[in-house]
Design a protein around this motif. Structure first.
Motif, mmCIF file in Angstrom:
data_model
loop_
_atom_site.group_PDB
_atom_site.id
_atom_site.type_symbol
_atom_site.label_atom_id
_atom_site.label_comp_id
_atom_site.label_asym_id
_atom_site.label_seq_id
_atom_site.Cartn_x
_atom_site.Cartn_y
_atom_site.Cartn_z
ATOM 1 N N VAL A 111 0.859 -1.181 0.000
ATOM 2 C CA VAL A 111 0.000 0.000 0.000
ATOM 3 C C VAL A 111 0.893 1.228 0.000
ATOM 4 O O VAL A 111 1.725 1.407 0.921
ATOM 5 N N LEU A 112 0.756 2.095 -1.009
ATOM 6 C CA LEU A 112 1.568 3.296 -1.149
ATOM 7 C C LEU A 112 0.895 4.478 -0.470
ATOM 8 O O LEU A 112 -0.292 4.457 -0.168
ATOM 9 N N TRP A 113 1.700 5.513 -0.268
ATOM 10 C CA TRP A 113 1.153 6.765 0.271
ATOM 11 C C TRP A 113 0.345 7.472 -0.816
ATOM 12 O O TRP A 113 0.609 7.290 -2.013
ATOM 13 N N PRO A 114 -0.648 8.262 -0.448
ATOM 14 C CA PRO A 114 -1.399 9.013 -1.467
ATOM 15 C C PRO A 114 -0.466 9.909 -2.276
ATOM 16 O O PRO A 114 0.374 10.628 -1.716
ATOM 17 N N GLY A 115 -0.580 9.841 -3.588
ATOM 18 C CA GLY A 115 0.255 10.632 -4.472
ATOM 19 C C GLY A 115 1.579 10.000 -4.812
ATOM 20 O O GLY A 115 2.279 10.485 -5.704
ATOM 21 N N GLN A 116 1.950 8.931 -4.114
ATOM 22 C CA GLN A 116 3.209 8.260 -4.417
ATOM 23 C C GLN A 116 3.045 7.405 -5.661
ATOM 24 O O GLN A 116 2.102 6.622 -5.766
#
Length: 629
Positions: free
Chosen positions: A479-484
């Motif tokens: 799960v990536l950070w938002p915008g990553q």
């Protein structure tokens, strides 16, 4: 008739000395007609006898005789009620409501004279009506009983003989099924049809009320009606799908399906889905025996059905699945005791080509990413932002596409790391709420329920619905950070490296493009080194491609190629900043970071003639198993 003696008749006699006139002694009496209420007290006045004259004369001898004489006694000239022995004058217990007593009068010199005393006992409303037996009655009624017919009778008794009227209590649970047409009869009529399959027991309350009394005493009986099963249902193939139509529940027969392989003769009965061919009598209380048969059809001669069990056997193999892809059979189930009650179901036998290969995923595992965010649904992505599509190939089909393959998540192996698993368990979430595999192999995630930096291992199953064969693959999800942005695969000589995007704070504010850095800003004149076309070129490291993104870093001390050999335009994304103290990025541990001077594609590829750029420190390299996703 000679008057009997008082002791012989067990009568109560009283001798009275009455002063009567000459010749007026016993002749002054007469017959007495009177009445008294039941339950009157002892000594109650029944009647008064006539008085004699006032002249003294011979005494009179009076005597009460007869069957009912014990109910009375004489008190002077009064006739009173005698209940002193503990018995009550009860109208209902008397053989007759009329009591008759003979009064004999005797005087000296005259023959005895007999008179009649007739007493009618008046009835009082001292008894309530009651139903015969008990107040809880049970009656059995067949479900085939005709509407408007009398199904049972409720009879009550009233010891006082009062007229009774019968009514049905409308508040009773099943009052709608019954009515009473003649209130004085107590006969209960069926108001609507009964159905054993929907309700086997009914309950109704019948009340009997006095009609001709002031008190209007009443009594109630709770009647339980047991509905008996009747042969009114047809056989039903199982499992049936119940459907309701205009208040009636109908059973829809299933479609049985089985598979056979072309050119092969299967031993034993065929295995059908959703279950064996089976039917039972719809009358659950009767369960009549069922017999099975196949209706005549184009290919029905290839099969045999057991008339007792319904098992279907293939007698002759099917030569070609192309000429005969499926065979439809009509199976009839009828009652043994009544062949007019039957049902028909369809059985479809599909003819398949020989199955030589199971479905297989191209890889045993996949790497996927999904950004956390406010979206409820997000597709899983792989390197470079490509959508992850899981497709299992089956060589038995053209181009490997088997339309019968179904994808699903294995609930037993889908799990996150233990800390995240405990967190989801506390929030009442499971993986079926977080992830879902679509029929086309795409995986959808609930991004709004995920947290950045979480990792999941999902096991995806592919099942051939015809052969039952399955295969699986594993999806390693981050799960990536938002915008990553999603990491990209970068060629690195004989192997490929995965480079995630740097944090946004380290990127230049201008010229940022998806997939790489834009051209650097123009350097100041004072700091820009002179560009000389005659500068000696720097030798390349063996195997390094000049300008290739993510090239093998050049060893320290090796000069870079001349600027005239550098490719024009913005450098591609993939070159790392200075050494960052890691050997994998072109710098030795503890060495100062390089801020310029490298070729494009080399570590520190900011350009030899450009200004120093910010150092880019990448995390450890991740090998992408199996090449591009």
């Amino acid at each position: 008739m000679a008057a009997p003696s008082c002791p012989a008749l067990l009568a109560t006699c009283l001798a009275l000395l009455l002063a009567t006139a000459q010749g007026d002694g016993c002749s002054s009496f007469g017959n007495v007609f009177t009445e008294i209420a039941e339950n009157s007290a002892h000594g109650s006045l029944v009647a008064r006898l006539p008085a004699g004259g006032d002249m003294p004369g011979a005494p009179l001898q009076l005597c009460l005789i007869g069957y009912d004489a014990s109910w009375f006694y004489l008190d002077g000239r009064s006739l009173r009620l005698n209940v002193s022995n503990g018995r009550a004058l009860d109208h209902e217990e008397l053989e007759s409501p009329v009591l008759m007593v003979a009064l004999t009068c005797a005087e000296d010199g005259f023959s005895p004279v007999e008179y009649r005393i007739i007493v009618q006992v008046l009835n009082e409303n001292d008894n309530r009506p009651h139903f015969q037996g008990t107040s809880d009655l049970t009656h059995n009624v067949s479900e085939l009983a005709a509407v408007h017919s009398v199904v049972f009778s409720a009879q009550a008794e009233d010891a006082d003989g009062d007229t009774l009227m019968y009514v049905i209590d409308t508040a009773s649970p099943d009052a709608r099924f019954f009515r009473i047409d003649l209130p004085n009869s107590g006969k209960v009529v069926l108001a609507r049809a009964l159905d054993f399959e929907s309700q086997q027991q009914l309950e109704v309350v019948v009340t009997a009320v006095e009609m001709n009394t002031r008190e209007r005493f009443n009594a109630s009986a709770r009647v339980r009606v047991q509905v008996l099963d009747g042969d009114d249902q047809y056989p039903q193939f199982l499992p049936c799908a119940p459907r309701t139509h205009r208040g009636l529940t109908l059973c829809t027969s299933p479609v049985y399906t089985a598979n056979v392989t072309e050119g092969q003769l299967q031993r034993g009965p065929l295995s059908f889905s959703p279950g064996d061919v089976y039917a039972e009598d719809g009358d659950r209380g009767l369960r009549a025996a069922i017999t099975y048969s196949l209706l005549a059809g184009q290919e029905s001669s290839r099969f045999h059905i057991d008339n007792m069990t319904g098992a279907i056997t293939l007698l002759r193999a099917v030569e070609s699945s192309r000429r005969t892809p499926a065979i439809s059979l009509s199976v009839m189930a009828s009652q043994v005791n009544d062949v007019t009650k039957f049902a028909v179901a369809q059985a479809v036998v599909r003819v398949l080509a020989p199955n030589r290969h199971p479905p297989r995923f191209p890889r045993a595992s996949f790497r996927a990413f999904v950004p956390a965010g406010a979206r409820e649904a997000a597709l899983l992505l792989t390197y470079g932002g490509h959508v992850l599509a899981l497709r299992a190939r089956d060589p038995d089909f053209p181009q490997g596409v088997n339309p019968q393959v179904r994808y699903s998540l294995s609930s037993s192996t889908n799990h996150s790391h233990s800390q995240q698993q405990d967190q989801h368990r506390e929030q009442g979430q499971d993986h079926s709420q977080l992830f879902q595999v679509m029929p086309n192999g795409l995986v959808v995630a609930r991004a709004d329920l995920l947290q950045p930096a979480q990792h999941y291992r999902l096991q995806v199953l592919a099942r051939d619905e015809e052969s039952g064969e399955t295969s699986s693959t594993t999806v390693e999800l981050e799960v990536l950070w938002p915008g990553q942005a999603e990491p990209a695969l970068v060629p690195a000589g004989p192997r490929r490296q995965i480079l995630p995007d740097p944090p946004q704070s380290l990127l230049p504010q201008r010229g940022v493009q998806r997939g790489g850095l834009g051209p650097p800003p123009a350097p100041p004149a004072a700091s820009a080194p002179p560009s000389s076309p005659t500068a000696s070129p720097r030798p390349q490291t063996s195997g390094q491609l000049r300008g290739a993104p993510g090239g093998v870093p050049a060893p320290r001390g090796v000069p870079a190629p001349p600027t005239s050999q550098r490719p024009p335009g913005p450098q591609p994304r993939g070159g790392l900043g200075g050494g960052c103290g890691h050997p994998s990025f072109g710098g030795a541990p503890g060495a100062p970071a390089r801020t310029g001077g490298g070729e494009r594609g080399e570590p520190g590829g900011g350009g030899g003639d450009g200004p120093p750029g910010p150092p880019r420190c990448a995390p450890p390299l991740i090998a992408a198993p199996g090449g591009l996703h």
